[in-house]
Design an enzyme around this catalytic site. Structure first.
Site, PDB file in Angstrom:
ATOM      1  CG  ASP A 252       3.243  -0.988  -1.624  1.00  0.00           C
ATOM      2  OD1 ASP A 252       4.064  -0.956  -2.548  1.00  0.00           O
ATOM      3  OD2 ASP A 252       2.441  -0.074  -1.393  1.00  0.00           O
TER       4      ASP A 252
ATOM      5  CB  SER B 195      -1.636   3.698  -6.066  1.00  0.00           C
ATOM      6  OG  SER B 195      -1.653   3.503  -4.669  1.00  0.00           O
TER       7      SER B 195
ATOM      8  NE  ARG C 281      -4.668   2.760   5.056  1.00  0.00           N
ATOM      9  CZ  ARG C 281      -5.093   1.912   4.130  1.00  0.00           C
ATOM     10  NH1 ARG C 281      -5.951   0.957   4.466  1.00  0.00           N
ATOM     11  NH2 ARG C 281      -4.693   1.998   2.888  1.00  0.00           N
TER      12      ARG C 281
ATOM     13  CG  ASP D 222      -2.643   5.118   4.217  1.00  0.00           C
ATOM     14  OD1 ASP D 222      -3.471   5.863   4.754  1.00  0.00           O
ATOM     15  OD2 ASP D 222      -2.905   4.393   3.240  1.00  0.00           O
TER      16      ASP D 222
END
Length: 410
Positions: free
Chosen positions: A18, A180, A99, A128
């Site tokens: 990404d 992923s 995160r 996320d």
């Protein structure tokens, strides 16, 4: 904010699929803006190798790599373990609590750099995006946020790979092994491909699938014994050796991985409303949660333990939902800290083929009194007292039964 007003963007950069394509995409779609990449090192290991060269080659002006590992363990991981917070009984929150610390540092750098916007590569279907943006709002409330997955025309990881190939962006993945993944010092997650169908068994024995350990089937036939010492709910020593947070988790990852510990396959409820299937490797984390819980069984009284257990479910939701920087999380952590004042002692465990087996627990603050609990003769407990207790405890049941009989006999 109008696109033409965005001159400098700070990008949350991992070097994965990404974010690798986001740098050229930003420059193409935001008037050739300056892109400053930031990678928060929470234990991705070799994933950070060559990242600076790659970021600059694909268009970034520079790359920050921030070492956050010890702070991550001490300030985010351990408080969550102390709370006994596990999402939906299985997920040990490896991505969730990583995160906030990364986003906090990104916000700080964006302010320092005078950036006009912060960009992240989270999809519009995932959790996320919420975790990143809530943390950014906490530290840079007026900062504009760019989320390409909510803007661009790319609709799948295959299309992302096409874009990368067209722009000569090197990738460490291919279409056939394009799970992923999210990796840090605490865990590794796997999603996508065959795992999208819950009917499919994870290929634990397939070479290359597991990265932090082995399948229980392939684990040694001989058990491994370990002893973890806790001070106020924080693990400080392993087999008599003092270790900091990074050392402790790394050592337990190795021991747990070798013994097939910490594999979780679950269908979880995402914050955005859908169910998703993931396979998680958390070998050291599984050991720490287990050991901490065992120690609490002898150091925390029943009523406190019950309330803490209820709140642990909420604490896990808060972490999962990206609400780390909130008054409620802070208040709950204050409660947990109070409960941990006596959670000091040693827990001995036996690791064997995916199992964590209790092998003894001691504490200077133990609430377990062998003289009271014994089945042998004792001088501290009069068993005749239980009759009166049962009469009072059972009084509501007895009263209801007698009144029901009267009503039924009319």
């Amino acid at each position: 904010m109008d696109k033409k007003d965005i001159k400098k963007v700070v990008l949350a950069y991992s070097g994965g699929l990404d974010t690798s394509i986001i740098i050229p995409w930003l420059k193409e779609n935001y008037n050739n803006c300056e892109v400053i990449a930031v990678s928060g090192d929470v234990g991705q290991g070799t994933e950070l190798d060559g990242l600076e060269e790659k970021a600059i080659k694909t268009g970034a002006s520079k790359l920050y790599i921030e070492d956050l590992k010890e702070e991550f363990i001490q300030e985010y991981v351990y408080p969550t373990v102390q709370a006994g917070a596990i999402y939906e009984n299985r997920y040990m929150l490896g991505t969730s609590f990583a995160r906030p610390i990364i986003a906090k540092r990104i916000a700080e750098i964006a302010i320092k750099e005078g950036a006009d916007a912060i960009c992240h590569g989270c999809t519009g279907k995932g959790n996320d995006q919420v975790r990143f943006e809530l943390a950014i709002k906490a530290f840079a409330p007026d900062m504009h946020i760019i989320a390409p997955w909510r803007e661009w025309e790319l609709k799948s990881r295959d299309q992302e790979i096409d874009y990368a190939e067209a722009h000569n962006i090197p990738l460490k993945i291919n279409r056939e092994t394009n799970y992923s993944k999210d990796k840090n010092i605490w865990h590794l997650s796997h999603e996508g491909l065959d795992l999208e169908d819950p009917a499919n068994e994870p290929q634990y024995e397939k070479k290359g699938f597991l990265e932090m350990g082995v399948s229980p089937i392939d684990a040694p036939d001989k058990p491994t014994y370990i002893t973890i010492h806790f001070e106020k709910g924080i693990p400080t020593m392993l087999d008599g050796k003092e270790l900091n947070g990074v050392e402790m988790v790394s050592a337990l990852n190795k021991l747990g991985g070798e013994n097939g510990i910490g594999l979780a396959d679950l269908v979880e409820n995402r914050l955005v409303g859908m169910k998703s299937r993931g396979v998680y490797e958390t070998p050291g984390g599984a050991i720490l949660y287990h050991a901490h819980e065992v120690l609490e069984t002898i150091t925390i009284d029943k009523e406190t333990a019950r309330i803490k257990q209820y709140l642990g479910i909420k604490f896990a939701d808060i972490v999962y939902n990206g609400q780390w920087y909130t008054p409620l999380r802070e208040a709950m952590t204050a409660f947990v800290d109070k409960t941990q004042e006596t959670v000091t002692g040693d827990v001995r465990l036996k690791l064997y083929k995916g199992n964590i087996i209790n092998a003894g627990v001691t504490s200077p603050y133990t609430l377990y009194d062998e003289e009271v609990a014994t089945f042998d003769e004792d001088q501290v407990y009069d068993q005749k007292d239980s009759a009166g207790f049962i009469n009072l405890f059972g009084l509501p049941i007895k009263v209801k039964a007698k009144l029901d009989q009267k009503r039924n006999n009319k």
